[in-house]
Motif scaffolding. Sequence first.
Motif: not given
Length: 716
Positions: A282-283, A287-291, A305-308, A329-331
């Motif tokens: 649960q998020w 949350v960032f998984f960039d790169r 995923f409740e937020k981006a 939200d946005q993915t």
Amino acid sequence: MLFRFIAIALLLSILVISPQPSWASPSPPDAVPLTLELLKARLKAPVQLEGSRTIDLRHFVIDLRPDNAEFDNQFYRLIQEQIQRSAPPLGLDLSYSKILGELKMSDLAFRIPLYGKTLPPIFNEAEQAQFERDRRRLSQLNQLSRSLLIQTQVEPVQITVWRGPLLLAQTRFEGFINFTNTFFLGRVEAQGAIFPQDVDWSGARFSRKVNFSGSIFQGEVRFRNAIFFDRTRFSQVEFRGAVNFQSSEFQSAANFNQAVFKQLTNFSRILWQDNADFSQTQWQDKVFFDRDKFGRSLFLTEATFEKAVSFRQAQFNRSVNLRGASILDQTDFADANFAKGSYLNVANLQFDPKQATILGDPGQIGKAFSVPNLEGNEIVMRNLVQNFWGLQQVADANEIEYTVEKLRLKEQRQQLIGTNINNATRWHLQSLGFSEKQADAIIQAREQNPIRSFNELLKIGGVDFSTYVKVRDRIAVGEPLTLTGRILMIFRGLGLSCLLLLTRYGTSVGLIFGIEMIGIAHFGVMFWLIDRFRRLRPKPIVPTRLETLWSLGGFCVLTLMGLAIVFQSSDRPWLTLAYMEATLLPIPLLLMIFLYWKGRYHNLLTTTYFVEDGTLRQLRFLIGRLPIIPDYPFFRERYIPILWDRRWGWLIYFDFSLNNLLKFGFNDIRLRDEHVPGLITTLVWYQWGIGMLYFALLLWTLSRTIPGLNLLIYFK
């Protein structure tokens, strides 16, 4: 009565005398304050836990607050001396204890310089290699700092080394935890630990298994630049504060199953060399998984995923499993790289395009979505199409529809050739892979009601998911097909196959133009052959050698260009070419064979069969043009025979093929209306008919790939 009384007495005596099982043992005693005397006694008598000598400090209250400075100093000094004197690794067990104040790992273990010619022999080859990598990294950072005048002198860097296991099961830490730049050579077990304050494990190296299952982190958690060499478990962990794993590395499997992230979470720039499991997580914040680089699969099954959430510039080498996940939200998958064979499994994805958005590179992200079957996923795929239409990413919406139609064709194929479980015998069911009990359960279930879907099959008692995965591509559900239904489904399958192979279901203009070039080349050289190779005797009517070379060269160039486009645009180029050649070659070749076998004996044998309207030479749209001039003398005056002696006369045949197939050309070239063998007329009309079908496919494909035309179809 006497015997009954004796039996009861014996039973009670057995229960009293017999030992209690482990799960019935009394609860652990309450924690007591740790004194120096107790500490010295425990240091003198380490216990054996799972093959390791361990300092047993379980069930204590350890006060390391500043107002207890004397005990604080003695605590670190005594443990450090004991650890450094011990030849074999010595572990520390703080399970079920309560730590008051800040726990400093750098004062608890021993420290060694990161820079040096040699390293202590306690490190294995992998750890020594990691030291060398860290040396290079820090050297580069120091050089950069000096070049930017940030730091003029290089401070000596030291690391903390903990050789034995560290056991923190259900330990409660009331103060700040500082384990930065610590090498853990043994396992770390902190199941159910509670961290009310911030925790800093930045730069830590974990050589053995790490287990934080069921722990609670109430403050900020920092694992920046950490490296996990062995398996890592953060399952059922509750992160109440911000989480930062940036630039870390997981060399083995990482398990965050059922974890809860309540604040901002940063997993950017992480190398995942094995599977990363975030199933049922649960998020509640961004949350960032960039790169990130995912060497193997990423599991986000049933995650919420409740937020981006951001996967910008991430690299995926295997599948990303979003089965049953909820996106509220946005993915963002912008600039993400999907290696060959990687995909996004969105089966049963909970996603509403009116409330959430999935972003990605236009023309690329749509190719990444996949579901194992169409049944139960129609709404998911429809929502994804609406999502990309809302973003005006036409190509991605079309790619998803292409995936849907491929799955539909797969279902039709299974209905035709698969074994229908509603009429299969018990022996046949077992030969497919069902066990005897499963086959009996299926037969009993279908006797009550026919099995109409795979979901109904999974609800039958005894049919597990692993068996379903093994047999799902070889079975069919629903009512068995009648002969008429089977014939209709075959025709529907052929039509759908045509759309998928020749146009990728209207998603590839390049593919249909590549097929067009091959068709123009084939019919162009056929028309040139029947017009220029008339006879050898008595007087040869054949083209010159130079004309033959130019004509065959033009055929090869057009064909190679078309093949290059087909192999670049089609998912299954060989099957596309086979389907196309089955349409283009058999009938024309038969007509040409009959033509040369029968011979040609008619007037105007030395005159070309093709005429052109020379009144206007320009690029024209010839949709209303028929391939033969009307049988009327006036048109014979307008249309003059093409000239054989022109240097570039062979191009006229390819121009006629272009007119006939694409309804587009430079000159109005047609077949003359008199003294023409019927076989030649049939060949020309055959290409004209194929051209009408091709033109319809072209317009349909253009309507799906040009946004302006698409608006007329989808936004009614």
